[in-house]
Enzyme design. Structure first.
Site, PDB file in Angstrom:
ATOM      1  N   ASP A  10      42.433  39.802  -0.990  1.00  0.00           N
ATOM      2  CA  ASP A  10      41.647  39.851   0.242  1.00  0.00           C
ATOM      3  C   ASP A  10      41.822  38.497   0.931  1.00  0.00           C
ATOM      4  O   ASP A  10      42.389  37.562   0.360  1.00  0.00           O
ATOM      5  CB  ASP A  10      40.163  40.073  -0.101  1.00  0.00           C
ATOM      6  CG  ASP A  10      39.276  40.079   1.137  1.00  0.00           C
ATOM      7  OD1 ASP A  10      39.610  40.776   2.112  1.00  0.00           O
ATOM      8  OD2 ASP A  10      38.236  39.381   1.146  1.00  0.00           O
ATOM      9  N   SER A  11      41.292  38.391   2.143  1.00  0.00           N
ATOM     10  CA  SER A  11      41.342  37.113   2.847  1.00  0.00           C
ATOM     11  C   SER A  11      40.434  36.069   2.189  1.00  0.00           C
ATOM     12  O   SER A  11      40.601  34.882   2.414  1.00  0.00           O
ATOM     13  CB  SER A  11      40.907  37.314   4.298  1.00  0.00           C
ATOM     14  OG  SER A  11      39.596  37.834   4.316  1.00  0.00           O
ATOM     15  N   CYS A  73      41.121  44.724   1.285  1.00  0.00           N
ATOM     16  CA  CYS A  73      40.789  44.182   2.594  1.00  0.00           C
ATOM     17  C   CYS A  73      41.065  45.285   3.608  1.00  0.00           C
ATOM     18  O   CYS A  73      42.181  45.818   3.658  1.00  0.00           O
ATOM     19  CB  CYS A  73      41.678  42.969   2.853  1.00  0.00           C
ATOM     20  SG  CYS A  73      41.564  42.324   4.528  1.00  0.00           S
ATOM     21  N   GLU A 152      30.972  34.238   3.628  1.00  0.00           N
ATOM     22  CA  GLU A 152      31.741  33.133   3.030  1.00  0.00           C
ATOM     23  C   GLU A 152      30.871  31.883   2.884  1.00  0.00           C
ATOM     24  O   GLU A 152      31.063  31.076   1.992  1.00  0.00           O
ATOM     25  CB  GLU A 152      32.988  32.822   3.885  1.00  0.00           C
ATOM     26  CG  GLU A 152      34.040  33.939   3.898  1.00  0.00           C
ATOM     27  CD  GLU A 152      34.922  34.001   2.637  1.00  0.00           C
ATOM     28  OE1 GLU A 152      35.187  32.952   2.040  1.00  0.00           O
ATOM     29  OE2 GLU A 152      35.323  35.120   2.259  1.00  0.00           O
ATOM     30  N   CYS A 184      34.535  46.679   5.897  1.00  0.00           N
ATOM     31  CA  CYS A 184      35.084  45.344   5.620  1.00  0.00           C
ATOM     32  C   CYS A 184      34.586  45.024   4.222  1.00  0.00           C
ATOM     33  O   CYS A 184      33.395  45.207   3.933  1.00  0.00           O
ATOM     34  CB  CYS A 184      34.549  44.329   6.626  1.00  0.00           C
ATOM     35  SG  CYS A 184      34.946  42.624   6.170  1.00  0.00           S
ATOM     36  N   HIS A 186      33.869  42.461   2.780  1.00  0.00           N
ATOM     37  CA  HIS A 186      32.808  41.453   2.684  1.00  0.00           C
ATOM     38  C   HIS A 186      31.416  42.089   2.848  1.00  0.00           C
ATOM     39  O   HIS A 186      30.430  41.530   2.384  1.00  0.00           O
ATOM     40  CB  HIS A 186      32.957  40.408   3.799  1.00  0.00           C
ATOM     41  CG  HIS A 186      33.995  39.365   3.539  1.00  0.00           C
ATOM     42  ND1 HIS A 186      35.340  39.626   3.603  1.00  0.00           N
ATOM     43  CD2 HIS A 186      33.877  38.036   3.238  1.00  0.00           C
ATOM     44  CE1 HIS A 186      36.008  38.490   3.357  1.00  0.00           C
ATOM     45  NE2 HIS A 186      35.146  37.528   3.132  1.00  0.00           N
TER      46      HIS A 186
HETATM   47  N1  DGL Z   1      37.336  41.430   3.905  1.00  0.00           N
HETATM   48  C1  DGL Z   1      38.299  41.742   4.876  1.00  0.00           C
HETATM   49  C2  DGL Z   1      38.210  43.137   5.385  1.00  0.00           C
HETATM   50  O1  DGL Z   1      37.883  44.013   4.611  1.00  0.00           O
HETATM   51  C3  DGL Z   1      38.707  40.717   5.866  1.00  0.00           C
HETATM   52  C4  DGL Z   1      37.704  39.913   6.561  1.00  0.00           C
HETATM   53  C5  DGL Z   1      38.349  38.868   7.403  1.00  0.00           C
HETATM   54  O2  DGL Z   1      39.078  38.065   6.834  1.00  0.00           O
HETATM   55  O3  DGL Z   1      38.158  38.864   8.624  1.00  0.00           O
HETATM   56  O4  DGL Z   1      38.497  43.421   6.508  1.00  0.00           O
END
Ligand code: DGL
Length: 268
Positions: A10-11, A73, A152, A184, A186
């Site tokens: 993931d990012s 992600c 984050e 997302c 996150h």
């Molecule tokens: N967690 C990621 C997603 O599912 C990326 C969030 C990001 O880096 O903007 O989209």
């Protein structure tokens, strides 16, 4: 029996919500997690850049001899899954199809909300996936770009996140959705805050569980599942070390993150 690890990336921290489900449904599998913390967020970036980042993450994970890759992600799945599957030979799965399928099962009134990064919402990946399963479902998308930095930063349960949730989600609630995809990875970390903002009548959908089950299915079909009785281990890699990663990851996974290493992702 195949003891090689599964690569998950993931990012940043978001993919841990998928890793958690993988650990639950495939407890004996070894995993390698990569969080591209030097370049988070991916959400506002172009398709071209996200493809480049995704290929670099896969190239890195391949150096660890992974047997399968989970793009944990939504942004990278929406922007680069097709291209990654074309380029690499090993099994690669994303999170969008799993999330779409869960939403299709969940909705009763056929009105589904989807929240995600700007990249995911603009790609319309969820709209297309849901429509291909049930064309009568209305899909209403909303980008929530502030959510990723809040997670984050470790502020998921603070007042500021609750205010942001109301600002983004009140209009979505007014549209009468009965299911809301956390599009997302996150966002499940913000689940309590999001749940309180939208109220209990709206079902929150986390694509992670179904993704883990899809992965299990693929490993079984290809006969590359790890049948060992031993609990799998996870090694974590990030492209930038900060205290936040171990802290938030440890709180979320409820275990101490000890084996964390920094890599130079631009080399891959
Ligand atoms: N967690 C990621 C997603 O599912 C990326 C969030 C990001 O880096 O903007 O989209």
């Amino acid at each position: 029996m195949d003891k090689r690890p599964i690569g998950v990336f993931d990012s940043g921290l978001g993919g841990l919500t998928v890793l958690k489900e993988i650990n639950k449904y495939l407890p004996n599998e070894n995993t390698i997690y990569f969080g591209d913390t030097a370049r988070v967020p991916y959400g506002p970036r172009s398709k071209e850049t996200i493809i480049k980042y995704t290929f670099q993450a896969i190239n890195f994970l391949n150096t660890k001899d992974v047997k399968a890759i989970v793009i944990a992600c939504n942004t990278a799945t929406a922007r680069a899954l097709v291209e990654a599957k074309e380029k690499y030979d090993l099994p690669i799965i994303g999170v969008v199809e799993a999330g779409a399928r869960t939403a299709v099962y969940s909705t009763k009134n056929k009105k589904v909300g989807i929240i995600g990064t700007t990249g995911t919402i603009n790609s319309k990946a969820y709209n297309k996936a849901i429509k291909s399963m049930d064309s009568k479902i209305k899909v209403i998308g909303k980008a929530c770009p502030i959510f990723v930095p809040l997670v984050e930063e470790g502020w998921a349960n603070k007042e500021i996140s609750s205010m942001a949730a109301h600002m983004y989600l009140d209009s979505l609630v007014e549209k009468g959705i009965d299911s809301l995809i956390l599009g997302c990875t996150h966002y499940p970390i913000l689940k309590r805050t999001i749940g309180e903002a939208v109220g209990e009548d709206i079902k929150l959908i986390n694509p992670a569980r179904e993704t883990a089950l899809d992965l299990k299915n693929i490993l079984e079909k290809r006969n590359i599942i790890n049948t060992s009785e031993k609990k799998g281990n996870c090694i974590y890699y990030v492209s930038d070390i900060n205290d936040q990663f171990s802290k938030v990851a440890g709180e979320f996974l409820k275990r101490k993150i000890t084996n964390l290493e920094k890599i130079e992702i631009h080399r891959y």
